[in-house]
Motif scaffolding. Structure first.
Motif, PDB file in Angstrom:
ATOM      1  N   GLN A   1       0.821  -1.198   0.000  1.00  0.00           N
ATOM      2  CA  GLN A   1       0.000   0.000   0.000  1.00  0.00           C
ATOM      3  C   GLN A   1       0.863   1.260   0.000  1.00  0.00           C
ATOM      4  OE1 GLN A   1      -2.577   0.411   3.411  1.00  0.00           O
ATOM      5  NE2 GLN A   1      -4.145   1.440   2.197  1.00  0.00           N
ATOM      6  N   THR A   2       0.503   2.226  -0.823  1.00  0.00           N
ATOM      7  CA  THR A   2       1.242   3.470  -0.912  1.00  0.00           C
ATOM      8  C   THR A   2       0.431   4.615  -0.302  1.00  0.00           C
ATOM      9  OG1 THR A   2       0.359   3.918  -3.123  1.00  0.00           O
ATOM     10  CG2 THR A   2       2.471   2.743  -2.990  1.00  0.00           C
ATOM     11  N   LEU A   3       1.120   5.663   0.083  1.00  0.00           N
ATOM     12  CA  LEU A   3       0.442   6.825   0.633  1.00  0.00           C
ATOM     13  C   LEU A   3      -0.353   7.563  -0.430  1.00  0.00           C
ATOM     14  CD1 LEU A   3       3.433   8.122   2.769  1.00  0.00           C
ATOM     15  CD2 LEU A   3       1.366   7.040   3.656  1.00  0.00           C
ATOM     16  N   LEU A   4       0.180   7.615  -1.623  1.00  0.00           N
ATOM     17  CA  LEU A   4      -0.470   8.266  -2.755  1.00  0.00           C
ATOM     18  C   LEU A   4      -0.749   7.207  -3.805  1.00  0.00           C
ATOM     19  CD1 LEU A   4      -1.331  10.842  -4.256  1.00  0.00           C
ATOM     20  CD2 LEU A   4       1.039  11.117  -4.994  1.00  0.00           C
ATOM     21  N   ALA A   5      -2.018   7.010  -4.114  1.00  0.00           N
ATOM     22  CA  ALA A   5      -2.409   5.963  -5.057  1.00  0.00           C
ATOM     23  C   ALA A   5      -2.040   6.357  -6.486  1.00  0.00           C
ATOM     24  CB  ALA A   5      -3.914   5.708  -4.950  1.00  0.00           C
ATOM     25  N   GLY A   6      -1.972   5.342  -7.336  1.00  0.00           N
ATOM     26  CA  GLY A   6      -1.723   5.595  -8.746  1.00  0.00           C
ATOM     27  C   GLY A   6      -0.324   5.188  -9.168  1.00  0.00           C
ATOM     28  N   ASP A   7      -0.071   5.322 -10.440  1.00  0.00           N
ATOM     29  CA  ASP A   7       1.207   4.927 -11.039  1.00  0.00           C
ATOM     30  C   ASP A   7       2.218   6.057 -10.833  1.00  0.00           C
ATOM     31  OD1 ASP A   7       3.332   4.088 -12.551  1.00  0.00           O
ATOM     32  OD2 ASP A   7       2.200   3.792 -14.406  1.00  0.00           O
TER      33      ASP A   7
ATOM     34  N   LYS B   1       7.157   4.421   5.041  1.00  0.00           N
ATOM     35  CA  LYS B   1       6.688   4.242   3.667  1.00  0.00           C
ATOM     36  C   LYS B   1       7.634   4.925   2.674  1.00  0.00           C
ATOM     37  CE  LYS B   1       2.650   2.027   3.872  1.00  0.00           C
ATOM     38  NZ  LYS B   1       2.387   0.746   3.137  1.00  0.00           N
ATOM     39  N   ILE B   2       8.063   6.130   2.999  1.00  0.00           N
ATOM     40  CA  ILE B   2       8.995   6.841   2.125  1.00  0.00           C
ATOM     41  C   ILE B   2      10.298   6.066   1.995  1.00  0.00           C
ATOM     42  CG2 ILE B   2      10.389   8.935   1.876  1.00  0.00           C
ATOM     43  CD1 ILE B   2       8.108  10.477   3.233  1.00  0.00           C
ATOM     44  N   SER B   3      10.803   5.552   3.122  1.00  0.00           N
ATOM     45  CA  SER B   3      12.097   4.858   3.103  1.00  0.00           C
ATOM     46  C   SER B   3      12.055   3.586   2.277  1.00  0.00           C
ATOM     47  CB  SER B   3      12.541   4.539   4.537  1.00  0.00           C
ATOM     48  OG  SER B   3      11.781   3.474   5.083  1.00  0.00           O
ATOM     49  N   ARG B   4      10.880   2.962   2.184  1.00  0.00           N
ATOM     50  CA  ARG B   4      10.753   1.690   1.443  1.00  0.00           C
ATOM     51  C   ARG B   4      10.190   1.888   0.046  1.00  0.00           C
ATOM     52  NH1 ARG B   4      14.006  -1.480   2.472  1.00  0.00           N
ATOM     53  NH2 ARG B   4      12.745  -3.304   1.903  1.00  0.00           N
ATOM     54  N   GLY B   5      10.147   3.149  -0.407  1.00  0.00           N
ATOM     55  CA  GLY B   5       9.663   3.405  -1.758  1.00  0.00           C
ATOM     56  C   GLY B   5       8.171   3.234  -1.904  1.00  0.00           C
ATOM     57  N   ARG B   6       7.411   3.407  -0.818  1.00  0.00           N
ATOM     58  CA  ARG B   6       5.955   3.238  -0.848  1.00  0.00           C
ATOM     59  C   ARG B   6       5.219   4.546  -0.620  1.00  0.00           C
ATOM     60  NH1 ARG B   6       5.091  -1.407  -3.487  1.00  0.00           N
ATOM     61  NH2 ARG B   6       6.418  -3.084  -2.677  1.00  0.00           N
TER      62      ARG B   6
ATOM     63  N   ARG C   1       3.892  10.293 -12.918  1.00  0.00           N
ATOM     64  CA  ARG C   1       3.786  11.578 -12.234  1.00  0.00           C
ATOM     65  C   ARG C   1       5.017  12.436 -12.519  1.00  0.00           C
ATOM     66  NH1 ARG C   1      -0.295  11.836  -8.616  1.00  0.00           N
ATOM     67  NH2 ARG C   1      -1.275   9.871  -7.970  1.00  0.00           N
ATOM     68  N   GLN C   2       4.816  13.743 -12.452  1.00  0.00           N
ATOM     69  CA  GLN C   2       5.941  14.663 -12.621  1.00  0.00           C
ATOM     70  C   GLN C   2       6.944  14.442 -11.504  1.00  0.00           C
ATOM     71  OE1 GLN C   2       4.907  18.789 -13.308  1.00  0.00           O
ATOM     72  NE2 GLN C   2       6.791  19.509 -12.322  1.00  0.00           N
ATOM     73  N   ARG C   3       8.209  14.375 -11.863  1.00  0.00           N
ATOM     74  CA  ARG C   3       9.254  14.116 -10.879  1.00  0.00           C
ATOM     75  C   ARG C   3      10.094  15.358 -10.632  1.00  0.00           C
ATOM     76  NH1 ARG C   3      12.429   8.831 -12.791  1.00  0.00           N
ATOM     77  NH2 ARG C   3      13.585   9.372 -10.896  1.00  0.00           N
ATOM     78  N   THR C   4      10.485  15.509  -9.358  1.00  0.00           N
ATOM     79  CA  THR C   4      11.420  16.564  -8.967  1.00  0.00           C
ATOM     80  C   THR C   4      12.678  15.875  -8.471  1.00  0.00           C
ATOM     81  OG1 THR C   4       9.596  17.985  -8.312  1.00  0.00           O
ATOM     82  CG2 THR C   4      11.769  18.543  -7.454  1.00  0.00           C
ATOM     83  N   THR C   5      13.799  16.162  -9.089  1.00  0.00           N
ATOM     84  CA  THR C   5      15.024  15.418  -8.761  1.00  0.00           C
ATOM     85  C   THR C   5      15.912  16.139  -7.763  1.00  0.00           C
ATOM     86  OG1 THR C   5      16.132  16.389 -10.680  1.00  0.00           O
ATOM     87  CG2 THR C   5      15.036  14.258 -10.998  1.00  0.00           C
ATOM     88  N   ALA C   6      15.707  17.440  -7.568  1.00  0.00           N
ATOM     89  CA  ALA C   6      16.590  18.192  -6.675  1.00  0.00           C
ATOM     90  C   ALA C   6      16.369  17.777  -5.229  1.00  0.00           C
ATOM     91  CB  ALA C   6      16.340  19.685  -6.832  1.00  0.00           C
ATOM     92  N   TYR C   7      17.451  17.460  -4.555  1.00  0.00           N
ATOM     93  CA  TYR C   7      17.375  17.133  -3.120  1.00  0.00           C
ATOM     94  C   TYR C   7      18.753  17.343  -2.506  1.00  0.00           C
ATOM     95  CZ  TYR C   7      17.033  14.619   1.271  1.00  0.00           C
ATOM     96  OH  TYR C   7      17.063  14.289   2.619  1.00  0.00           O
ATOM     97  N   ALA C   8      18.805  18.157  -1.473  1.00  0.00           N
ATOM     98  CA  ALA C   8      20.056  18.405  -0.743  1.00  0.00           C
ATOM     99  C   ALA C   8      19.920  17.769   0.637  1.00  0.00           C
ATOM    100  CB  ALA C   8      20.332  19.895  -0.628  1.00  0.00           C
ATOM    101  N   SER C   9      20.637  16.690   0.863  1.00  0.00           N
ATOM    102  CA  SER C   9      20.540  15.980   2.137  1.00  0.00           C
ATOM    103  C   SER C   9      21.166  16.782   3.270  1.00  0.00           C
ATOM    104  CB  SER C   9      21.239  14.622   2.039  1.00  0.00           C
ATOM    105  OG  SER C   9      21.214  13.965   3.292  1.00  0.00           O
TER     106      SER C   9
ATOM    107  N   LEU D   1       6.124  16.540  -3.609  1.00  0.00           N
ATOM    108  CA  LEU D   1       4.744  16.058  -3.676  1.00  0.00           C
ATOM    109  C   LEU D   1       3.872  16.916  -4.573  1.00  0.00           C
ATOM    110  CD1 LEU D   1       2.298  14.367  -2.669  1.00  0.00           C
ATOM    111  CD2 LEU D   1       2.140  15.962  -0.740  1.00  0.00           C
ATOM    112  N   TRP D   2       3.864  18.231  -4.359  1.00  0.00           N
ATOM    113  CA  TRP D   2       2.831  19.054  -5.001  1.00  0.00           C
ATOM    114  C   TRP D   2       2.912  19.030  -6.534  1.00  0.00           C
ATOM    115  CZ3 TRP D   2      -0.886  19.866  -1.793  1.00  0.00           C
ATOM    116  CH2 TRP D   2      -1.993  20.630  -2.224  1.00  0.00           C
ATOM    117  N   PRO D   3       4.098  19.143  -7.122  1.00  0.00           N
ATOM    118  CA  PRO D   3       4.146  19.060  -8.591  1.00  0.00           C
ATOM    119  C   PRO D   3       3.713  17.689  -9.127  1.00  0.00           C
ATOM    120  CG  PRO D   3       6.169  19.999  -7.713  1.00  0.00           C
ATOM    121  CD  PRO D   3       5.427  19.431  -6.556  1.00  0.00           C
ATOM    122  N   ALA D   4       3.829  16.646  -8.295  1.00  0.00           N
ATOM    123  CA  ALA D   4       3.491  15.296  -8.752  1.00  0.00           C
ATOM    124  C   ALA D   4       1.996  15.018  -8.729  1.00  0.00           C
ATOM    125  CB  ALA D   4       4.224  14.265  -7.896  1.00  0.00           C
TER     126      ALA D   4
END
Length: 345
Positions: free
Chosen positions: A8-14, A109-114, A18-26, A240-243
């Motif tokens: 089960q995912t937090l956000l349903a659908g494929d 869920k985020i950590s497991r790709g869900r 969805r639009q992806r945002t790749t920028a992330y600064a850890s 999330l929001w752009p997706a």
């Protein structure tokens, strides 16, 4: 059932369409050096060596205004201080429930790709560190409450006797307002809201030298971790929001204020139970709550505390939707604009 839960995912659908945002600064490169679970000691609540009372004040009375009400003050100073101890217990129990029921499931869920999103690998790995942080926050809050009870000999009410925290009922109500197709997204929304607001809520208590040192140290440890979580979940919103599809944005956007209120509004039912416990009648307890938390005062306080969330959702474009904008205005989170006037944010 368990396979279904795992998928089960937090956000349903494929997620792939969805639009992806790749920028992330850890901000977790130095997690081993900074996280309280890795670097901070277990905080102990020691009994005074001379047998005197263990603390004069357990919680800032300004943050729990019922103790300043004349009907409560008439019960005596000892009763007021006992109510502040109850409020500290409530804060600790709230932390346990928030971490275990609201934040950890989402971060896991985020950590497991869900999550329902395709996120950068490092972003998923950092979510697992948040799971570890939050589990520690729940554990040290639970442990600290037990220590206080053992030292003061004033027990905290068992969880079964206090009902569920108000935020859970409010989340159920929020979920019921959503179309079935987006249910589950409220959990992610609430995690974003709570994690970007909690660091501000925790900022004052460590500086209050009226409180026991161990209470201040515990909250300081929590606040330091939550500062990093704040930045992380702001980034989650930016992904999330752009997706979201336009339909999903129109469905979930108007519920953002409900998530803010679910987190920030006082737990009136719990306070009502405490006031009955000091001998007030039900009518008196209702009066104390109504006069201690006037509706407009609560709305102004929530709007002030929620300013960062309002800014983040505005920047994400959420308030471009008319229904979402209207919901923020009706909730008092932004000033209602005259017809034809431009927005001021």
């Amino acid at each position: 059932m368990y396979q279904e839960m795992a998928r089960q995912t937090l956000l349903a659908g494929d997620a792939s369409i969805r639009q992806r945002t790749t920028a992330y600064a850890s901000r977790y490169e130095r997690w081993e050096d900074l996280s309280s679970v890795r670097r901070r000691p277990r905080r102990n609540f020691p009994a005074p060596p001379d047998g005197s009372p263990p603390a004069d004040l357990f919680f800032p009375p300004e943050l729990y205004p019922v103790v300043l009400h004349p009907l409560v003050a008439a019960k005596g100073e000892t009763v007021g201080k006992a109510l502040l101890l109850c409020r500290l217990y409530d804060y600790l129990d709230f932390t346990v429930d928030l971490e275990n029921h609201a934040v950890i499931p989402v971060a896991q869920k985020i950590s497991r790709g869900r999550s329902g999103l395709i996120l950068p690998e490092q972003m998923m790995a950092d979510a697992y560190k948040i799971v570890t942080d939050e589990a520690w926050h729940g554990q040290f809050s639970y442990d600290f409450a037990r220590q206080i009870a053992a030292t003061t000999l004033i027990p905290r009410a068992a969880a079964r006797d206090t009902g569920v925290p108000a935020f859970m009922q409010r989340l159920d109500d929020m979920r019921d307002q959503l179309p079935i197709s987006v249910r589950g997204l409220e959990a992610l929304l609430f995690a974003i809201v709570s994690e970007t607001l909690i660091s501000g809520i925790l900022s004052d208590i460590p500086r209050d030298d009226r409180l026991p040192d161990s209470v201040r140290e515990l909250v300081r440890d929590h606040a330091a971790d939550e500062g990093r979580h704040h930045i992380y979940f702001r980034s989650v919103l930016e992904h999330l929001w752009p997706a979201l599809t336009p339909e999903e944005r129109r469905a979930i956007g108007p519920q953002v204020p409900a998530a803010v209120y679910a987190f920030l509004e006082p737990d009136y039912a719990q306070t009502f139970r405490h006031l009955l416990g000091i001998g007030l009648t039900e009518a008196q307890a209702d009066q104390v709550i109504a006069e201690s938390w006037p509706r407009e005062t609560v709305r102004r306080g929530i709007a002030e505390a929620a300013a960062p969330v309002v800014r983040y959702f505005t920047n994400a474009g959420a308030l471009d939707d008319a229904r979402t904008l209207d919901s923020f205005e009706r909730a008092g989170l932004i000033a209602r604009q005259p017809i034809g006037a431009g927005a001021t944010w």
